[in-house]
Design a protein around this motif. Structure first.
Motif, PDB file in Angstrom:
ATOM      1  N   LYS A  55      89.037 104.169  50.174  1.00  0.00           N
ATOM      2  CA  LYS A  55      90.052 104.838  49.198  1.00  0.00           C
ATOM      3  C   LYS A  55      90.883 105.736  49.967  1.00  0.00           C
ATOM      4  N   THR A  56      90.132 106.587  50.859  1.00  0.00           N
ATOM      5  CA  THR A  56      91.105 107.763  51.798  1.00  0.00           C
ATOM      6  C   THR A  56      91.762 106.818  52.757  1.00  0.00           C
ATOM      7  N   ALA A  57      91.516 105.679  53.263  1.00  0.00           N
ATOM      8  CA  ALA A  57      92.366 104.922  54.220  1.00  0.00           C
ATOM      9  C   ALA A  57      93.494 104.426  53.432  1.00  0.00           C
ATOM     10  N   GLN A  58      93.514 104.436  52.098  1.00  0.00           N
ATOM     11  CA  GLN A  58      94.756 103.821  51.358  1.00  0.00           C
ATOM     12  C   GLN A  58      95.698 105.072  51.017  1.00  0.00           C
ATOM     13  N   ALA A  59      95.269 106.285  51.064  1.00  0.00           N
ATOM     14  CA  ALA A  59      95.983 107.512  50.643  1.00  0.00           C
ATOM     15  C   ALA A  59      97.231 107.503  51.216  1.00  0.00           C
ATOM     16  N   ARG A  60      98.479 107.550  50.530  1.00  0.00           N
ATOM     17  CA  ARG A  60      99.715 107.453  51.206  1.00  0.00           C
ATOM     18  C   ARG A  60     100.220 108.990  51.362  1.00  0.00           C
ATOM     19  N   ASN A  61      99.788 109.827  50.580  1.00  0.00           N
ATOM     20  CA  ASN A  61     100.065 111.599  50.947  1.00  0.00           C
ATOM     21  C   ASN A  61      99.034 112.142  50.647  1.00  0.00           C
ATOM     22  N   LEU A  62      99.164 113.605  51.061  1.00  0.00           N
ATOM     23  CA  LEU A  62      98.138 114.666  51.175  1.00  0.00           C
ATOM     24  C   LEU A  62      97.373 114.758  49.702  1.00  0.00           C
ATOM     25  N   ASP A  63      98.263 114.838  48.402  1.00  0.00           N
ATOM     26  CA  ASP A  63      97.616 114.682  47.130  1.00  0.00           C
ATOM     27  C   ASP A  63      96.624 113.606  46.775  1.00  0.00           C
ATOM     28  N   GLU A  64      96.944 112.250  47.444  1.00  0.00           N
ATOM     29  CA  GLU A  64      96.116 111.203  47.029  1.00  0.00           C
ATOM     30  C   GLU A  64      94.788 111.402  47.801  1.00  0.00           C
ATOM     31  N   LEU A  65      94.877 111.914  49.011  1.00  0.00           N
ATOM     32  CA  LEU A  65      93.569 112.228  50.001  1.00  0.00           C
ATOM     33  C   LEU A  65      92.829 113.131  49.128  1.00  0.00           C
ATOM     34  N   LEU A  66      93.391 114.162  49.074  1.00  0.00           N
ATOM     35  CA  LEU A  66      92.580 115.170  48.453  1.00  0.00           C
ATOM     36  C   LEU A  66      91.778 114.913  47.127  1.00  0.00           C
ATOM     37  N   PHE A  67      92.742 114.156  46.334  1.00  0.00           N
ATOM     38  CA  PHE A  67      91.987 113.807  44.871  1.00  0.00           C
ATOM     39  C   PHE A  67      91.155 112.780  45.129  1.00  0.00           C
ATOM     40  N   ALA A  68      91.259 111.947  46.171  1.00  0.00           N
ATOM     41  CA  ALA A  68      89.911 110.891  46.459  1.00  0.00           C
ATOM     42  C   ALA A  68      88.674 111.610  46.705  1.00  0.00           C
ATOM     43  N   GLN A 111      95.730 119.994  45.188  1.00  0.00           N
ATOM     44  CA  GLN A 111      95.955 121.279  46.174  1.00  0.00           C
ATOM     45  C   GLN A 111      95.704 122.778  45.480  1.00  0.00           C
ATOM     46  N   ARG A 112      95.720 122.632  44.111  1.00  0.00           N
ATOM     47  CA  ARG A 112      95.752 123.639  43.224  1.00  0.00           C
ATOM     48  C   ARG A 112      94.175 124.085  43.060  1.00  0.00           C
ATOM     49  N   LEU A 113      93.432 122.935  42.877  1.00  0.00           N
ATOM     50  CA  LEU A 113      91.786 122.595  42.687  1.00  0.00           C
ATOM     51  C   LEU A 113      91.141 123.462  43.864  1.00  0.00           C
ATOM     52  N   TRP A 114      91.494 122.848  44.986  1.00  0.00           N
ATOM     53  CA  TRP A 114      90.956 123.276  46.393  1.00  0.00           C
ATOM     54  C   TRP A 114      91.249 124.592  46.783  1.00  0.00           C
ATOM     55  N   TRP A 115      92.407 125.156  46.454  1.00  0.00           N
ATOM     56  CA  TRP A 115      92.570 126.573  46.680  1.00  0.00           C
ATOM     57  C   TRP A 115      91.748 127.237  45.721  1.00  0.00           C
ATOM     58  N   LEU A 116      91.529 126.806  44.512  1.00  0.00           N
ATOM     59  CA  LEU A 116      90.779 127.759  43.591  1.00  0.00           C
ATOM     60  C   LEU A 116      89.536 127.936  43.753  1.00  0.00           C
ATOM     61  N   HIS A 117      88.961 127.035  44.735  1.00  0.00           N
ATOM     62  CA  HIS A 117      87.515 127.001  45.301  1.00  0.00           C
ATOM     63  C   HIS A 117      87.312 127.505  46.699  1.00  0.00           C
ATOM     64  N   GLY A 132      99.714 129.587  48.487  1.00  0.00           N
ATOM     65  CA  GLY A 132      98.714 128.699  47.974  1.00  0.00           C
ATOM     66  C   GLY A 132      98.573 127.383  47.952  1.00  0.00           C
ATOM     67  N   GLN A 133      99.713 126.723  48.948  1.00  0.00           N
ATOM     68  CA  GLN A 133     100.202 125.348  49.054  1.00  0.00           C
ATOM     69  C   GLN A 133      99.206 124.971  50.232  1.00  0.00           C
ATOM     70  N   VAL A 134      98.740 123.776  50.435  1.00  0.00           N
ATOM     71  CA  VAL A 134      97.902 123.157  51.463  1.00  0.00           C
ATOM     72  C   VAL A 134      99.054 122.904  52.593  1.00  0.00           C
ATOM     73  N   LEU A 135      98.289 123.441  53.850  1.00  0.00           N
ATOM     74  CA  LEU A 135      99.251 123.255  55.170  1.00  0.00           C
ATOM     75  C   LEU A 135      98.105 122.158  55.684  1.00  0.00           C
ATOM     76  N   TYR A 136      98.654 120.886  56.053  1.00  0.00           N
ATOM     77  CA  TYR A 136      97.902 119.883  56.643  1.00  0.00           C
ATOM     78  C   TYR A 136      98.268 119.235  57.796  1.00  0.00           C
ATOM     79  N   ASP A 137      97.638 119.341  58.823  1.00  0.00           N
ATOM     80  CA  ASP A 137      98.117 118.757  60.312  1.00  0.00           C
ATOM     81  C   ASP A 137      97.183 117.533  60.720  1.00  0.00           C
ATOM     82  N   GLU A 138      98.108 116.619  60.483  1.00  0.00           N
ATOM     83  CA  GLU A 138      97.214 115.293  60.859  1.00  0.00           C
ATOM     84  C   GLU A 138      96.409 115.449  62.072  1.00  0.00           C
TER      85      GLU A 138
END
Ligand SMILES: [Zn+2]
Length: 437
Positions: A399-412, A354-360, A15-21
């Motif tokens: 906000k998403t341009a400033q995201a330093r990692n995946l969690d920051e991007l997804l939470f924004a 990541q958990r929120l996204w997975w749950l949906h 259930g972890q996000v795999l993210y390919d830029e």
């Protein structure tokens, strides 16, 4: 066969996000003709395989976008599309004053068809590619929705509501006929292309014992048909259930006693439950549809994620429109986060993005027993996916341009996103026609 190159979001088995830029997604038919994911992952790593397995296949670039699985809504009422945002003093007055009068109109097939079209447009606009939805007590309400979903190639699950008592004229059904109608609808729609049927008692107070027993008998006869209902949403409702079923240990036990707890049974809310109830859900393989915007709107209470995890039953996210206040999975994920944070009625916690996204998505698919079929973009999954624009609004872009990692991007995206993020929707491998704004 189609290939797209862009950022790509999918999940591993944990259930972890795999993210390919810089990812690639290849869609094409499997041996049975279903449109499925053929290849997914990092573009550079897969370039050689792409060329050898799919020679000459053009790759469409989608710069600045994210490909993500379509969202899965575990609990919604299509006939309540026009009930959303209605003021009321709580669940029971809300049912009496808004929901039942509105649902009484769905005996008219033309009316039901018009609402079904609008409802499916609205799901699409919000990036929801599968929903488990209530219809009304009228069989024509199921026919209208299934016909429209079939024409669009959607994977959708729905059922005729069973409610033969404590319901006003116009929505109350007749016990024997309601069971005959349910079986007829199962045979007519379940397993037709991507459609599924759900046996749908509205909730225990509005069904006679005979109707609940009949529903349980159908659930035993048709094991791969879903079951959907409501349980333990608020205190008044629970007190009423105890009056009606004094011999039952709990509200959830009522469903158990009538054979309505099993795999593929999805119960909305599950707020005021104890560990014995949670263990019963776990042991039967039944799952909870967590409906945070609805629970906050109606003041019903707060789903206890820690309790569910401690005992170990499945759950996923749902809008519960019209009690819920939005079709948008982004709004639902944010409300699910608020509900998790609440730390007075139950232990507070921070659900990760990541958990929120997975749950949906993949988690909701797993709750439906459709793991490996929908909700993910790993090879073999059906090709229901979204093109997301993480810069859809000025604030999101900043906000998403400033995201330093995946969690920051997804939470924004979760906190600031809505249907404007959902740029395109592919259903069964094909782009769905844009829905007029
Ligand atoms: Zn509901």
């Amino acid at each position: 066969m189609h290939a797209y190159r862009s950022a790509l979001l999918r999940f591993n088995q944990q259930g972890q996000v795999l993210y390919d830029e810089d990812g690639v997604l290849v869609i094409g038919p499997d041996a049975t003709g279903r449109q499925v994911v053929q290849l997914a992952g990092d573009y550079g790593a897969l370039q050689a395989r792409l060329a050898s397995a799919f020679p000459g296949l053009a790759v469409t670039p989608l710069p600045g976008r994210i490909l993500a699985p379509g969202f899965v809504d575990l609990h919604i009422h299509y006939p309540q599309t026009d009930v959303i945002g209605s003021p009321a003093d709580g669940l029971l007055p809300w049912l009496e004053n808004y929901t039942f009068p509105h649902e009484s109109r769905f005996g008219d097939p033309a009316y039901a068809a018009e609402v079904a079209r609008f409802f499916l447009d609205e799901l699409q606009r919000n990036g929801v590619t599968t929903a488990l939805t209530f219809a009304t007590s009228h069989p024509s309400s199921v026919d209208a929705l299934m016909s429209e979903a079939r024409a669009r190639g959607l994977r959708l699950i729905a059922g005729k509501v069973l409610q033969d008592r404590h319901s006003p004229d116009g929505v109350r059904d007749e016990t024997e006929q309601s069971l005959i109608d349910t079986e007829t609808l199962i045979r007519k729609w379940h397993g037709v292309e991507r459609l599924g049927y759900a046996i749908t008692p509205r909730f225990a107070p509005t069904s006679s014992e005979r109707q609940l027993r009949g529903a349980g008998e159908l659930a035993a006869k048709y094991r791969d048909v879903w079951i959907q209902s409501h349980v333990a949403e608020n205190r008044e409702e629970i007190a009423w259930v105890h009056e009606l079923f004094p011999q039952s240990r709990s509200y959830l036990s009522v469903y158990e006693e009538f054979g309505l707890l099993r795999e593929r049974a999805v119960y909305a809310h599950c707020i005021h439950v104890d560990d014995a109830d949670r263990a019963l859900m776990r042991d039967r393989g039944a799952v909870a549809a967590v409906c945070p915007t609805s629970n906050l709107f109606l003041g019903s209470g707060f789903f206890d994620y820690a309790g569910a995890d401690r005992v170990g039953h499945g759950y996923g996210l749902a809008s519960d429109v019209g009690g819920g206040t939005s079709f948008s999975p982004f709004r639902t994920m944010l409300a699910a986060y608020y509900v998790g944070r609440e730390g007075v009625a139950k232990p507070g916690l921070s659900l990760s993005p990541q958990r929120l996204w997975w749950l949906h998505t993949a988690g909701a698919a797993q709750a439906l027993g459709l793991e490996g079929v929908i909700g993910n973009l790993q090879p073999g999954h059906e090709a229901d996916f979204l093109v997301l624009n993480p810069a859809a609004t000025p604030l999101l872009a900043r906000k998403t341009a400033q995201a330093r990692n995946l969690d920051e991007l997804l939470f924004a995206l979760i906190v600031l996103g809505d249907e404007r993020v959902v740029e395109r929707v592919a259903v069964n491998g094909a782009w769905a026609a844009p829905v007029p704004a």
